[in-house]
Write an enzyme that holds these catalytic residues in place. Structure first.
Site, PDB file in Angstrom:
ATOM      1  N   LYS A 133       0.852  -1.184   0.000  1.00  0.00           N
ATOM      2  CA  LYS A 133       0.000   0.000   0.000  1.00  0.00           C
ATOM      3  C   LYS A 133       0.892   1.240   0.000  1.00  0.00           C
ATOM      4  CE  LYS A 133       0.795   1.250   4.506  1.00  0.00           C
ATOM      5  NZ  LYS A 133       1.554   2.466   4.931  1.00  0.00           N
ATOM      6  N   PRO A 150       9.693  -4.957   1.189  1.00  0.00           N
ATOM      7  CA  PRO A 150      10.728  -4.708   2.188  1.00  0.00           C
ATOM      8  C   PRO A 150      10.148  -4.511   3.583  1.00  0.00           C
ATOM      9  CG  PRO A 150      10.306  -2.715   0.924  1.00  0.00           C
ATOM     10  CD  PRO A 150       9.535  -3.818   0.259  1.00  0.00           C
ATOM     11  N   MET A 151      10.903  -4.919   4.586  1.00  0.00           N
ATOM     12  CA  MET A 151      10.516  -4.683   5.969  1.00  0.00           C
ATOM     13  C   MET A 151      10.928  -3.262   6.350  1.00  0.00           C
ATOM     14  SD  MET A 151      11.681  -8.388   7.529  1.00  0.00           S
ATOM     15  CE  MET A 151      11.132  -8.033   9.188  1.00  0.00           C
ATOM     16  N   GLY A 189       4.125  -4.294   4.430  1.00  0.00           N
ATOM     17  CA  GLY A 189       4.421  -5.701   4.194  1.00  0.00           C
ATOM     18  C   GLY A 189       3.921  -6.631   5.280  1.00  0.00           C
ATOM     19  N   GLY A 190       4.296  -6.373   6.539  1.00  0.00           N
ATOM     20  CA  GLY A 190       3.882  -7.246   7.629  1.00  0.00           C
ATOM     21  C   GLY A 190       2.389  -7.212   7.869  1.00  0.00           C
ATOM     22  N   SER A 191       1.798  -6.015   7.811  1.00  0.00           N
ATOM     23  CA  SER A 191       0.354  -5.885   8.015  1.00  0.00           C
ATOM     24  C   SER A 191      -0.426  -6.572   6.902  1.00  0.00           C
ATOM     25  CB  SER A 191      -0.038  -4.404   8.079  1.00  0.00           C
ATOM     26  OG  SER A 191       0.520  -3.782   9.214  1.00  0.00           O
ATOM     27  N   SER A 192       0.067  -6.445   5.667  1.00  0.00           N
ATOM     28  CA  SER A 192      -0.605  -7.080   4.542  1.00  0.00           C
ATOM     29  C   SER A 192      -0.516  -8.598   4.644  1.00  0.00           C
ATOM     30  CB  SER A 192       0.009  -6.597   3.226  1.00  0.00           C
ATOM     31  OG  SER A 192      -0.721  -7.061   2.116  1.00  0.00           O
ATOM     32  N   ASP A 230      -2.683  -0.930  10.493  1.00  0.00           N
ATOM     33  CA  ASP A 230      -2.866  -0.985   9.042  1.00  0.00           C
ATOM     34  C   ASP A 230      -3.564  -2.260   8.575  1.00  0.00           C
ATOM     35  OD1 ASP A 230      -1.625   1.439   8.819  1.00  0.00           O
ATOM     36  OD2 ASP A 230       0.267   0.659   8.012  1.00  0.00           O
TER      37      ASP A 230
END
Length: 286
Positions: free
Chosen positions: A11, A94-95, A101-104, A136
């Protein structure tokens, strides 16, 4: 259904205003979320023994601390299912990049396992559970571009233009907690009065603090800013700029590739995850 493969899209925060700080330490904000057609990919296989196993190691992230595992176990506990899952992750986002990334990954896990385990959970219930995992997560669960308020969970659908974006990925991970706790962070932006949300609100209140502390982000903004208005997404580190065509975006990224790492992706107001789900539902009902 025994196996499911779904994307976990990136996002952008097209802009980000911080309007206050709550007694619990969380920040009130206003932002517009839009998705990118650029995604991690997760694969899920049903287990009958109730175990949750992420079969992909992520450097620096213990198995049980991974947001994917936490999402799966939280849904498992809240739903009371006796089923489990094997999960594999193909990681390209990427982190610490501010592109979710992590939330998705967590949101795709919730959505996928609700289908795989045949839970009778609607989107509202999944989004509420997702909020406990991260601010998120709900927008990824719901899958539409949105004007967000609160900590990011109060979502109103919007339909911004869907250009092509160049996204630069500075080789640095920005700590969200560090930025939101910084004493120089702007926390008093005036809330917007107009609806629908007017265009042109391109400021990111986190950007000055990140630029100050991370020269790699400042350099990326300066590089991309030679070709279009360059902005930072979320708390960084990724920065982006819009272009009218893929050809133009590809041309600019090629010019920047000697000094910058990045990618080109199409903006989308409906996430790849939900487009894929709709396709799977149509196939299963045909």
């Amino acid at each position: 259904m025994q196996k499911l493969v779904l994307p976990a899209p990136a996002k952008l925060n097209l802009w980000l205003h911080i309007t206050g700080r709550r007694p619990d330490g969380y920040h009130e904000l206003e932002t517009v979320f839009q998705f990118l057609d650029h995604a991690d990919e997760l694969s899920f296989a049903l287990r009958e023994d109730g175990q949750i196993r992420l079969n992909t190691e992520i450097d620096g992230v213990p198995h049980d601390s991974n947001l994917i595992v936490r999402a799966a176990r939280t849904l498992q506990a809240q739903s009371g299912t006796a089923l489990g899952a094997d999960i594999w992750l193909h990681k390209i986002l990427p982190m610490g990049g501010g592109i979710g990334g992590g939330s998705s990954d967590a949101a795709t896990t919730l959505v996928a396992l609700a289908h795989l385990w045949q839970l009778d959970w609607d989107e509202d219930r999944l989004a509420a559970l997702g909020l406990a995992l991260g601010a998120d997560v709900p927008v990824f669960v719901r899958g539409f571009a949105a004007f967000a308020q609160g900590v990011g969970e109060q979502l109103t659908p919007v339909e911004p233009a869907e250009p092509w974006y160049v996204v630069l990925v500075p080789q640095v991970s920005v700590s969200t907690a560090e930025i939101f706790s910084h004493p120089e962070l702007t926390r008093d932006s005036l809330p917007l009065k107009m609806r629908p949300v007017p265009e042109g609100n391109s400021r990111n209140d986190c950007q000055p603090v990140v630029e100050q502390r991370y020269p790699e982000v400042r350099n990326a903004l300066n590089s991309l800013g030679k070709y279009t208005e360059a902005r930072m997404t979320g708390t960084g580190s990724c920065v982006f700029g819009a272009f009218p065509s893929k050809a133009e975006a590809d041309r600019v990224l090629a010019l920047l590739s000697e000094t910058q790492t990045g990618f080109v992706a199409k903006g989308s107001n409906i996430s790849m995850l939900h487009r894929k789900l709709q396709s799977l539902i149509k196939k299963s009902s045909a």
